[in-house]
Design an enzyme around this catalytic site. Structure first.
Site, mmCIF file in Angstrom:
data_model
loop_
_atom_site.group_PDB
_atom_site.id
_atom_site.type_symbol
_atom_site.label_atom_id
_atom_site.label_comp_id
_atom_site.label_asym_id
_atom_site.label_seq_id
_atom_site.Cartn_x
_atom_site.Cartn_y
_atom_site.Cartn_z
ATOM 1 N N HIS A 112 17.579 53.347 44.756
ATOM 2 C CA HIS A 112 18.970 53.329 45.218
ATOM 3 C C HIS A 112 19.640 52.004 44.875
ATOM 4 O O HIS A 112 20.761 51.981 44.337
ATOM 5 C CB HIS A 112 19.018 53.572 46.725
ATOM 6 C CG HIS A 112 20.393 53.435 47.316
ATOM 7 N ND1 HIS A 112 21.422 54.317 47.037
ATOM 8 C CD2 HIS A 112 20.908 52.510 48.161
ATOM 9 C CE1 HIS A 112 22.511 53.932 47.681
ATOM 10 N NE2 HIS A 112 22.230 52.843 48.371
ATOM 11 N N ARG A 129 33.353 55.219 50.498
ATOM 12 C CA ARG A 129 33.117 54.326 49.351
ATOM 13 C C ARG A 129 34.365 53.553 48.924
ATOM 14 O O ARG A 129 34.260 52.420 48.446
ATOM 15 C CB ARG A 129 32.606 55.138 48.152
ATOM 16 C CG ARG A 129 31.331 55.909 48.394
ATOM 17 C CD ARG A 129 30.174 55.000 48.733
ATOM 18 N NE ARG A 129 28.949 55.769 48.938
ATOM 19 C CZ ARG A 129 27.871 55.261 49.522
ATOM 20 N NH1 ARG A 129 27.852 54.004 49.936
ATOM 21 N NH2 ARG A 129 26.795 56.001 49.699
ATOM 22 N N GLU A 177 24.592 59.406 53.320
ATOM 23 C CA GLU A 177 23.419 58.670 52.847
ATOM 24 C C GLU A 177 22.192 59.251 53.535
ATOM 25 O O GLU A 177 22.111 59.273 54.764
ATOM 26 C CB GLU A 177 23.546 57.164 53.126
ATOM 27 C CG GLU A 177 24.585 56.504 52.231
ATOM 28 C CD GLU A 177 24.600 54.972 52.314
ATOM 29 O OE1 GLU A 177 24.099 54.428 53.320
ATOM 30 O OE2 GLU A 177 25.106 54.342 51.370
ATOM 31 N N GLU A 221 25.493 58.570 43.943
ATOM 32 C CA GLU A 221 24.515 58.583 42.846
ATOM 33 C C GLU A 221 24.411 59.960 42.190
ATOM 34 O O GLU A 221 24.321 60.066 40.971
ATOM 35 C CB GLU A 221 23.139 58.176 43.383
ATOM 36 C CG GLU A 221 23.081 56.744 43.890
ATOM 37 C CD GLU A 221 21.877 56.528 44.800
ATOM 38 O OE1 GLU A 221 22.018 56.755 46.017
ATOM 39 O OE2 GLU A 221 20.818 56.165 44.292
ATOM 40 N N GLU A 252 18.819 58.995 54.895
ATOM 41 C CA GLU A 252 17.970 57.894 55.349
ATOM 42 C C GLU A 252 17.022 58.393 56.425
ATOM 43 O O GLU A 252 17.194 59.477 56.992
ATOM 44 C CB GLU A 252 18.816 56.762 55.968
ATOM 45 C CG GLU A 252 19.860 56.171 55.036
ATOM 46 C CD GLU A 252 20.418 54.832 55.540
ATOM 47 O OE1 GLU A 252 19.761 54.177 56.403
ATOM 48 O OE2 GLU A 252 21.496 54.450 55.083
ATOM 49 N N ASP A 290 23.847 58.104 57.187
ATOM 50 C CA ASP A 290 24.757 56.959 57.296
ATOM 51 C C ASP A 290 26.033 57.287 56.515
ATOM 52 O O ASP A 290 26.187 56.908 55.356
ATOM 53 C CB ASP A 290 24.056 55.712 56.731
ATOM 54 C CG ASP A 290 24.934 54.487 56.798
ATOM 55 O OD1 ASP A 290 25.873 54.461 57.611
ATOM 56 O OD2 ASP A 290 24.681 53.535 56.028
ATOM 57 N N ASP A 314 20.808 48.417 59.538
ATOM 58 C CA ASP A 314 20.550 49.282 58.390
ATOM 59 C C ASP A 314 20.002 48.439 57.245
ATOM 60 O O ASP A 314 20.628 47.457 56.837
ATOM 61 C CB ASP A 314 21.844 49.996 57.963
ATOM 62 C CG ASP A 314 21.552 51.209 57.087
ATOM 63 O OD1 ASP A 314 20.394 51.671 57.061
ATOM 64 O OD2 ASP A 314 22.493 51.682 56.433
ATOM 65 N N THR A 331 27.521 57.478 62.417
ATOM 66 C CA THR A 331 26.153 57.580 61.895
ATOM 67 C C THR A 331 25.502 58.701 62.699
ATOM 68 O O THR A 331 25.608 58.703 63.924
ATOM 69 C CB THR A 331 25.377 56.266 62.117
ATOM 70 O OG1 THR A 331 26.110 55.185 61.545
ATOM 71 C CG2 THR A 331 23.984 56.331 61.489
ATOM 72 N N GLN A 388 34.835 50.814 51.388
ATOM 73 C CA GLN A 388 33.745 49.860 51.160
ATOM 74 C C GLN A 388 34.035 48.941 49.965
ATOM 75 O O GLN A 388 33.843 47.733 50.032
ATOM 76 C CB GLN A 388 32.459 50.657 50.902
ATOM 77 C CG GLN A 388 31.196 49.798 50.784
ATOM 78 C CD GLN A 388 29.926 50.667 50.646
ATOM 79 O OE1 GLN A 388 30.005 51.890 50.606
ATOM 80 N NE2 GLN A 388 28.782 50.044 50.579
ATOM 81 N N LYS A 406 31.478 51.879 57.147
ATOM 82 C CA LYS A 406 30.212 52.401 57.664
ATOM 83 C C LYS A 406 30.205 52.607 59.175
ATOM 84 O O LYS A 406 29.364 53.348 59.678
ATOM 85 C CB LYS A 406 29.096 51.393 57.340
ATOM 86 C CG LYS A 406 28.911 51.119 55.867
ATOM 87 C CD LYS A 406 27.974 52.134 55.280
ATOM 88 C CE LYS A 406 27.555 51.738 53.880
ATOM 89 N NZ LYS A 406 26.584 52.711 53.349
HETATM 90 CA CA CA Z 1 23.000 52.894 54.559
#
Ligand code: CA
Length: 418
Positions: free
Chosen positions: A135, A239, A201, A366, A203, A235, A128, A259, A242, A255
Site C-alpha cells: 500500500h 481523498r 480502506e 489503488e 484494514e 477507515d 492508525d 471509521t 486529504q 479521515k
Molecule cells: Ca488508514
C-alpha cells in the site's frame, strides 16, 4: 476436533474454536456482552449472573455485567484464557450443564441475524498505522515517484498517526458523504463542497488489554500480553480533502468523520493456530523493535461493493493480513517507547492492507489507480470512487481444518452529503 452441541456449518465464521466477543441490545433494552456460535449469539450477562464464570480469575469480578468489554480487557490474559476455556467447556457436545437446561438455553441463545449489535468497547484512543508495504509503495508511486515511493523512515519504524475515537461506529451504520475544503485541479484557491473522491480502506485493528502507566513502556516481547484481539476495520477516507490538507501534519478531516469496525473482536488465543512467520525485515530494526521470530496471523480478507442498482455484492479485492511488514508487537512497542500510555479498549488500525496483485489492493484509490482505471461492476456501472447509495462490506476469516475462525463482516452504506 472440539465440537459443540450447537450446530455449526464448516464455513461458518463462528465455530466453537472462535468464540469472539461483542455486545448486543437485549430484549429488555439493556446492552449485554455476548459471544457467538453458529447462527446464535451467546448472552454472557446471563451466564455471568448464573455464576458460570467461577474460576480464580473471574469469580466475583462481574466481568460480563457491564455494557462494554473494557473492564474484562483490563483483567489481562489469565482472565481472558479462563473465560475462553469456560465457554468452550460449556458449549462442548458432551457437557450437559447448558445443553440439557432448556430454560437457561432460551435465555442464553439468541438468533444472531436478529440481534442489534453495538460497539463492544468504549474506545478511548484510536491510532492508525501504515504498515502494508504494498500500500505504501502504491500510494508513494502515485503521488511521488515509484523510485522513492517509501519515505526514508518507513523501514525503520511503524509509521502512524493519531485518529479520532468519537466517530468510530459499528458495522451497519450508514455514513453521510462529508463536505470539506478541496482544491480543484488547476485552481489557486480551495472551494467548500461534498467530497468527490470518497474511498474505503480495508484494514484490521487490534484492541488493547491492561496497558501501561504514563512514562513506562511496553517491550516488544511483552506486547502481546497487552493485546486482546483483532477486529475488521474500514477507515473511510475523502481523498480530495486529504490531498489539500495533509501537508505538513498528516491526515485530519479526510479521515476523522467515520471509521467502522466489525461488531466482533476475535481473541489472539482463537487465532493462535493460524500464527505464521512475518515477512523478513531488512534493514534489521533497532533493538527495541527487534523480535527473535516475528510472527503474524494468516487471515484471508475480502472487500465487496454493491451499488443501489445491484442485487448482490461484487468482490473487488482479496488479500491477506499476514503480508503486513510490521507486527502488532512492534506497533505497540513503538507506540509506547516514549512513555505514551495505552489503555484497555484502545484501537490500533493496521493501515490499508494491499497485496502485490492488482486485485488484492485494499482501497479504490489503488484498485482504480487514482481514477485512471475505472472498475466495471456487473450492473454495467463504473467506479473510480464511491457514489451515494454504494455499500462496502469487508470480511475476513482464518481457515482451519474443517472449521473457520472469522470476523463476520464490517459494512456501511454511503448516504448523500448533508
Ligand atoms: Ca488508514
Amino acid at each position: 476436533m472440539l465440537r459443540s452441541f450447537i450446530p455449526v456449518e464448516p464455513d461458518s465464521h463462528f465455530s466453537i474454536q472462535n468464540l469472539p466477543y461483542g455486545a448486543y441490545r437485549s430484549e429488555s433494552g439493556d446492552i449485554h456482552l455476548c459471544s457467538a456460535i453458529g447462527d446464535h449469539i451467546i448472552d454472557l450477562f446471563v451466564l455471568d449472573e448464573e455464576g458460570f464464570f467461577d474460576g480464580p480469575n473471574l469469580r466475583d469480578q462481574f466481568a460480563f455485567q457491564d455494557s462494554t468489554l473494557n473492564f474484562f480487557l483490563s483483567l489481562g490474559k489469565p482472565a481472558w484464557t479462563e473465560a475462553r476455556q469456560r465457554l468452550q467447556l460449556l458449549l462442548s457436545e458432551d457437557n450437559p450443564e447448558l445443553r440439557d437446561d432448556e430454560l437457561l438455553r432460551e435465555q442464553v441463545f439468541k438468533k444472531r441475524d436478529e440481534a442489534e449489535m453495538m460497539l463492544p468497547v468504549q474506545i478511548g484512543d484510536y491510532t492508525d498505522f501504515y504498515s502494508s508495504e504494498n500500500h505504501a509503495q502504491n500510494v508513494g508511486s502515485m503521488f511521488r515517484d515509484p523510485e522513492n515511493a517509501l519515505k526514508p523512515n518507513w523501514k525503520h519504524l511503524p509509521v502512524g498517526y493519531h485518529g479520532r475515537a468519537s466517530s468510530i461506529v459499528v458495522s451497519g451504520t450508514d455514513i453521510h458523504r462529508p463536505k470539506g475544503q478541496v482544491l480543484p485541479n488547476g485552481a489557486d484557491n480551495p472551494v467548500f463542497q461534498a467530497s468527490e473522491r470518497l474511498d474505503f480502506e480495508l484494514e484490521m485493528g487490534f484492541i488493547t488489554g491492561p496497558g501501561n502507566k504514563l512514562g513506562e513502556r511496553i517491550s516488544v516481547d511483552e506486547a502481546e500480553s497487552h493485546i486482546f484481539g483483532l477486529v475488521l476495520l474500514n477507515d473511510w477516507s475523502a481523498r480530495d480533502i486529504q490531498k489539500w490538507e495533509y501537508q505538513p501534519l498528516g491526515p485530519f478531516l479526510a479521515k476523522n468523520w467515520a471509521t467502522t469496525i466489525s461488531p466482533w473482536i476475535v481473541s489472539l488465543e482463537a487465532l493462535e493456530p493460524f500464527r505464521t512467520p512475518a515477512p523478513e525485515q531488512s534493514p534489521k530494526p533497532l533493538e527495541y523493535l527487534s523480535q527473535l521470530n516475528p510472527t503474524t496471523f494468516d487471515i484471508q480478507l475480502e472487500a465487496y461493493i454493491q451499488s443501489s442498482k445491484m442485487e448482490h455484492p461484487f468482490k473487488i479485492s482479496e488479500t491477506n493480513y499476514k503480508d503486513l511488514y510490521w507486527t502488532i508487537s512492534q506497533q505497540l512497542a513503538h507506540h509506547t517507547v516514549n512513555g505514551c500510555n495505552v489503555q484497555p479498549g484502545d484501537l490500533y488500525g493496521s493501515g490499508t492492507i494491499s497485496g502485490k496483485e492488482e486485485d488484492s489492493y485494499g482501497s479504490l484509490l489503488e484498485l482504480a489507480w487514482n481514477g485512471t482505471k475505472p472498475i466495471e461492476l456487473p450492473s454495467g456501472e463504473k467506479r473510480t470512487f464511491l457514489e451515494d447509495g454504494d455499500k462496502i462490506s469487508l470480511t475476513g476469516f482464518a481457515q482451519g481444518d474443517g472449521y473457520r475462525v472469522g470476523f463476520g463482516e464490517v459494512k456501511g452504506r454511503i448516504l448523500p452529503a448533508v
